[in-house]
Scaffold this active site. Structure first.
Site, mmCIF file in Angstrom:
data_model
loop_
_atom_site.group_PDB
_atom_site.id
_atom_site.type_symbol
_atom_site.label_atom_id
_atom_site.label_comp_id
_atom_site.label_asym_id
_atom_site.label_seq_id
_atom_site.Cartn_x
_atom_site.Cartn_y
_atom_site.Cartn_z
ATOM 1 N N GLN A 1 0.810 -1.261 0.164
ATOM 2 C CA GLN A 1 0.248 0.032 -0.177
ATOM 3 C C GLN A 1 0.942 1.267 0.273
ATOM 4 O O GLN A 1 0.520 2.277 0.601
ATOM 5 C CB GLN A 1 -0.949 0.053 1.222
ATOM 6 C CG GLN A 1 -2.177 -0.956 0.976
ATOM 7 C CD GLN A 1 -3.012 -0.303 -0.092
ATOM 8 O OE1 GLN A 1 -3.136 0.787 -0.543
ATOM 9 N NE2 GLN A 1 -3.933 -1.346 -0.362
ATOM 10 N N SER A 2 1.972 1.474 -0.841
ATOM 11 C CA SER A 2 2.828 2.356 -0.534
ATOM 12 C C SER A 2 2.248 3.655 -1.440
ATOM 13 O O SER A 2 1.851 3.440 -2.624
ATOM 14 C CB SER A 2 4.174 1.933 -1.542
ATOM 15 O OG SER A 2 4.981 3.204 -1.641
ATOM 16 N N ASN A 3 2.414 4.687 -0.898
ATOM 17 C CA ASN A 3 1.746 6.044 -1.342
ATOM 18 C C ASN A 3 3.053 6.436 -2.294
ATOM 19 O O ASN A 3 2.692 7.064 -3.476
ATOM 20 C CB ASN A 3 1.846 7.243 -0.305
ATOM 21 C CG ASN A 3 0.559 6.634 0.590
ATOM 22 O OD1 ASN A 3 -0.606 6.548 0.156
ATOM 23 N ND2 ASN A 3 0.994 6.695 1.936
#
Ligand SMILES: *Cc1c(COP(=O)(O)O)cnc(C)c1O
Length: 349
Positions: free
Chosen positions: A75-77
Site C-alpha cells: 500500500q505504498s503511497n
C-alpha cells in the site's frame, strides 16, 4: 541557498495551502494548530512524494532515462505517486511491492494504492515479505538494462539526497508563507518514515537560520534507529547542496511512542486521531503515517507539552488512498448508523 542548479520537473501544485485548524485547536485547548496541505500536491491524489519526485525526475531526464523502477510496501503511497509521475512524463514504470502483512484482507490486497498503481499503468512485481528489496531493485534494473532500456532506480520513499531536495525547498515555501501571514512558527510536526521529508525540512530550516523545531514521529522503527536515519540523510543532503550551516544533533527530534506494533499496523490512537481530524476539520488523514503522527501530537498536547500561545504546523503528507486499503481497522469504530422505517417506493410498471 539556491536550488535552481538542480534539475526539476514541474510536477507539484505548489505552494500548497497553509491553513489554520480552529476546531481542533479549540477541542484540544492547547497551542494554535496549523496544517500544511501537502496532501494537495496534485500528483494522482497528492502527497509528499510529489515534491521529491520533482527533483528525482529532473535527474532521471537529465540522465536520459526512459523507465522508472521503484519499490515499497503493497500500500505504498510513494509507489502510486511514482507511477503517476512516470505516466505524466511518458516513461515506463516497474514497481516492486513487498507483501509484509501476514493476514491481509481483500481491501489491503486489491484496493487503495495498489488499485491505483494498476490504473496508472505501472508494471507490478509482487514479492513476499522478507525479500531484500534494494537487492531486488538492482536486479530488475540490471535486467532492464540488458534489454536495452535506460532504467532510473528510485530508492524507498524517494529518500536520497536528490529527492530530499524537495523538502529543503518545501521548508523555504513554508517559512515564506508564515512570514506573509506574520505568523511565528514554533514547531513543525510530521510523520517520519524513509526520512527524506524530515531530513529535508531540517536542512531547509537550518539554511534559513530559522529557530523553528522539527519534530518527527517515527512510523516504522525505534527512535534511535530513525534518529540515525534522519541524521545521515540530512548530512548527506547538506553536503550535496553545499554551504549549509552545521546541523546540531538536537535539531533532529524523533519520537516513536505512537508507532504501535510496527509499520502500518493500526493502533486505537491512530483511529481516534483520523476520526477527530475528519469530524472537527473535514480533513482526511491516513492510517499509516499522518494518523499516527497526529495521535502523537494530540497526546502531547493533552499532556501539556506545548504552551497555548505557540504555533504548531502539522505537515499533512497525504496518503488518503491508504484509507481504502484499511477499511477493517477504520470502520469497526464508526458509530452505529440508525435505521428508520421508510415507505416503499412504488414499483415501476
Ligand atoms: C512516505 C510518507 C511519509 C513519510 O515520509 P518520509 O519522507 O518517507 O519519511 C509520510 N506520510 C505519508 C502519507 C507518506 O506516504
Amino acid at each position: 541557498m539556491n536550488l535552481e542548479r538542480f534539475p526539476r520537473v514541474d510536477l507539484c501544485h505548489a505552494p500548497t495551502p497553509l491553513e489554520f485548524m480552529p476546531r481542533l485547536t479549540q477541542h484540544l485547548g492547547g497551542p494554535q494548530l496549523w496544517i500544511k496541505r501537502d496532501d494537495c500536491t496534485g500528483m494522482a491524489l497528492g502527497g509528499n512524494k510529489a515534491r521529491k519526485l520533482a527533483f528525482l525526475l529532473g535527474d532521471a531526464l537529465q540522465h536520459g532515462a526512459n523507465h522508472l523502477v521503484t519499490l515499497g510496501a503493497l500500500q505504498s503511497n510513494h509507489v502510486r505517486q511514482t507511477a503517476a509521475a512516470a505516466a505524466r512524463l511518458g516513461l515506463a514504470c516497474t514497481v516492486l511491492l513487498e507483501h509484509r502483512h501476514p493476514n491481509p484482507d481483500e481491501a489491503y490486497l486489491h484496493n487503495g494504492n495498489v488499485l491505483l498503481d494498476g490504473l496508472l499503468g505501472a508494471e507490478i512485481v509482487h514479492l513476499p515479505g522478507g525479500t531484500d528489496m534494494p537487492a531486488a531493485l538492482t536486479q530488475v534494473g540490471d535486467a532492464l538494462r540488458a534489454k536495452g532500456q535506460r532504467p532510473y532506480l528510485i530508492p524507498s520513499g524517494g529518500s536520497n539526497p536528490v529527492g530530499t531536495l524537495g523538502y529543503v525547498l518545501a521548508a523555504q515555501e513554508l517559512l515564506n508563507q508564515a512570514r506573509e501571514k506574520s505568523l511565528h512558527l514554533d514547531h513543525i510536526v510530521l510523520a517520519s518514515g524513509s526520512a527524506g521529508t524530515q531530513a529535508g525540512l531540517v536542512v531547509g530550516v537550518a539554511a534559513q537560520n530559522s529557530s523553528v523545531g522539527v519534530q518527527g514521529f517515527a512510523v516504522s522503527q525505534a527512535a534511535h534507529l530513525q534518529h540515525a536515519r534522519v541524521s545521515a540523510l540530512a548530512l548527506a543532503t547538506a553536503q550535496w547542496i553545499g554551504d549549509i550551516p552545521e546541523i546540531p544533533p538536537e535539531a533532529i527530534r524523533v519520537n516513536a511512542d505512537y508507532l504501535g506494533k510496527g509499520y502500518s499496523i493500526p493502533t486505537p490512537a491512530m483511529v481516534e486521531a483520523v476520526q477527530q481530524v475528519a469530524r472537527l476539520e473535514g480533513i482526511l488523514l491516513d492510517p499509516v503515517y499522518t494518523g499516527k503522527a497526529m495521535a502523537g501530537l494530540m497526546d502531547w498536547i493533552r499532556r501539556g507539552h506545548y504552551r497555548a500561545n505557540e504555533n504548531i504546523v502539522f505537515i499533512h503528507t497525504g496518503g488518503q488512498a491508504g484509507l481504502f486499503g484499511f477499511c477493517d481497522a477504520l470502520s469497526q469504530s464508526t458509530p452505529d448508523s440508525r435505521h428508520i422505517e421508510a415507505p416503499q417506493r412504488q414499483k415501476d410498471i
